[in-house]
Motif scaffolding. Structure first.
Motif, PDB file in Angstrom:
ATOM      1  N   LEU A  17      -7.830 -18.176 -38.095  1.00  0.00           N
ATOM      2  CA  LEU A  17      -7.961 -17.010 -39.386  1.00  0.00           C
ATOM      3  C   LEU A  17      -8.599 -15.695 -39.213  1.00  0.00           C
ATOM      4  O   LEU A  17      -8.100 -14.787 -39.603  1.00  0.00           O
ATOM      5  N   LYS A  18      -9.799 -15.803 -38.750  1.00  0.00           N
ATOM      6  CA  LYS A  18     -10.664 -14.527 -38.062  1.00  0.00           C
ATOM      7  C   LYS A  18      -9.876 -13.596 -37.246  1.00  0.00           C
ATOM      8  O   LYS A  18      -9.581 -12.410 -37.632  1.00  0.00           O
ATOM      9  N   GLY A  19      -9.147 -14.345 -36.352  1.00  0.00           N
ATOM     10  CA  GLY A  19      -8.549 -13.472 -35.360  1.00  0.00           C
ATOM     11  C   GLY A  19      -7.209 -12.832 -36.395  1.00  0.00           C
ATOM     12  O   GLY A  19      -6.711 -11.877 -35.587  1.00  0.00           O
ATOM     13  N   ALA A  20      -6.765 -13.414 -37.196  1.00  0.00           N
ATOM     14  CA  ALA A  20      -5.353 -12.726 -37.652  1.00  0.00           C
ATOM     15  C   ALA A  20      -5.971 -11.983 -38.900  1.00  0.00           C
ATOM     16  O   ALA A  20      -5.101 -11.627 -39.783  1.00  0.00           O
ATOM     17  N   ASP A  21      -7.230 -11.638 -39.144  1.00  0.00           N
ATOM     18  CA  ASP A  21      -7.791 -10.911 -40.376  1.00  0.00           C
ATOM     19  C   ASP A  21      -7.539 -11.875 -41.787  1.00  0.00           C
ATOM     20  O   ASP A  21      -7.259 -11.142 -42.690  1.00  0.00           O
ATOM     21  N   LEU A  22      -7.562 -12.996 -41.530  1.00  0.00           N
ATOM     22  CA  LEU A  22      -7.214 -13.663 -42.545  1.00  0.00           C
ATOM     23  C   LEU A  22      -8.323 -14.416 -43.363  1.00  0.00           C
ATOM     24  O   LEU A  22      -8.247 -15.230 -44.205  1.00  0.00           O
ATOM     25  N   GLY A  23      -9.515 -14.182 -42.585  1.00  0.00           N
ATOM     26  CA  GLY A  23     -10.648 -15.226 -42.984  1.00  0.00           C
ATOM     27  C   GLY A  23     -11.170 -14.897 -44.406  1.00  0.00           C
ATOM     28  O   GLY A  23     -11.292 -15.933 -45.169  1.00  0.00           O
ATOM     29  N   PRO A  24     -11.435 -13.639 -44.846  1.00  0.00           N
ATOM     30  CA  PRO A  24     -11.711 -13.491 -46.230  1.00  0.00           C
ATOM     31  C   PRO A  24     -10.661 -14.157 -47.379  1.00  0.00           C
ATOM     32  O   PRO A  24     -11.052 -14.743 -48.155  1.00  0.00           O
ATOM     33  N   LEU A  25      -9.463 -14.128 -47.153  1.00  0.00           N
ATOM     34  CA  LEU A  25      -8.437 -14.423 -47.937  1.00  0.00           C
ATOM     35  C   LEU A  25      -8.305 -16.063 -48.144  1.00  0.00           C
ATOM     36  O   LEU A  25      -8.353 -16.687 -48.910  1.00  0.00           O
ATOM     37  N   ALA A  26      -8.671 -16.612 -46.966  1.00  0.00           N
ATOM     38  CA  ALA A  26      -8.353 -18.102 -46.720  1.00  0.00           C
ATOM     39  C   ALA A  26     -10.001 -18.596 -47.324  1.00  0.00           C
ATOM     40  O   ALA A  26      -9.686 -19.785 -47.739  1.00  0.00           O
ATOM     41  N   TYR A  27     -11.051 -17.981 -47.012  1.00  0.00           N
ATOM     42  CA  TYR A  27     -12.441 -18.403 -47.685  1.00  0.00           C
ATOM     43  C   TYR A  27     -11.945 -18.421 -49.357  1.00  0.00           C
ATOM     44  O   TYR A  27     -12.554 -19.157 -49.787  1.00  0.00           O
ATOM     45  N   ALA A  28     -11.537 -17.186 -49.898  1.00  0.00           N
ATOM     46  CA  ALA A  28     -11.359 -17.521 -51.252  1.00  0.00           C
ATOM     47  C   ALA A  28     -10.351 -18.711 -51.636  1.00  0.00           C
ATOM     48  O   ALA A  28     -10.770 -19.155 -52.496  1.00  0.00           O
ATOM     49  N   ALA A  29      -9.348 -18.605 -50.886  1.00  0.00           N
ATOM     50  CA  ALA A  29      -8.330 -19.890 -51.074  1.00  0.00           C
ATOM     51  C   ALA A  29      -8.835 -21.095 -50.849  1.00  0.00           C
ATOM     52  O   ALA A  29      -8.669 -22.034 -51.792  1.00  0.00           O
TER      53      ALA A  29
END
Length: 106
Positions: A17-29
């Protein structure tokens, strides 16, 4: 938590998720439903918040200069999406800012 989710290696998932720049969005989800993933993504979230603070400051500065010069500008991609579609700007990470200027000002 469903069995399929329990079988996922949370460290690998967080890294992806971090590598795909999705960390913040996944965190919120993930919210409070997956505390281990939330904990692993938290540093990425703090980084995204700091980065977005800098980017939005850049946008304010550039907007001010363009406005003073009478140059109309349309902010695109991350800037526009982060401030309109996403509930929080830091959920839409970006590494630059994109602006569209009229041809006569290029």
């Amino acid at each position: 938590m469903p069995e399929a989710v329990r079988s996922v290696d949370v460290q690998t998932l967080a890294a992806w998720l971090k590598g795909a720049d999705l960390g913040p969005l996944a965190y919120a989800a993930s919210g409070l439903g997956w505390p281990e993933l939330t904990r692993l993504l938290q540093p990425d979230v703090y980084s995204a918040m700091a980065e977005m603070s800098l980017r939005l400051n850049n946008v304010r500065e550039i907007s001010g200069v363009l406005s003073e010069a009478g140059i109309p500008a349309l902010w695109l991609k991350g800037v526009a999406l982060g401030q309109t579609i996403y509930p929080e700007a830091w959920l839409r990470t970006m590494s630059d800012v994109d602006v569209w200027l009229p041809e006569e000002w290029m």
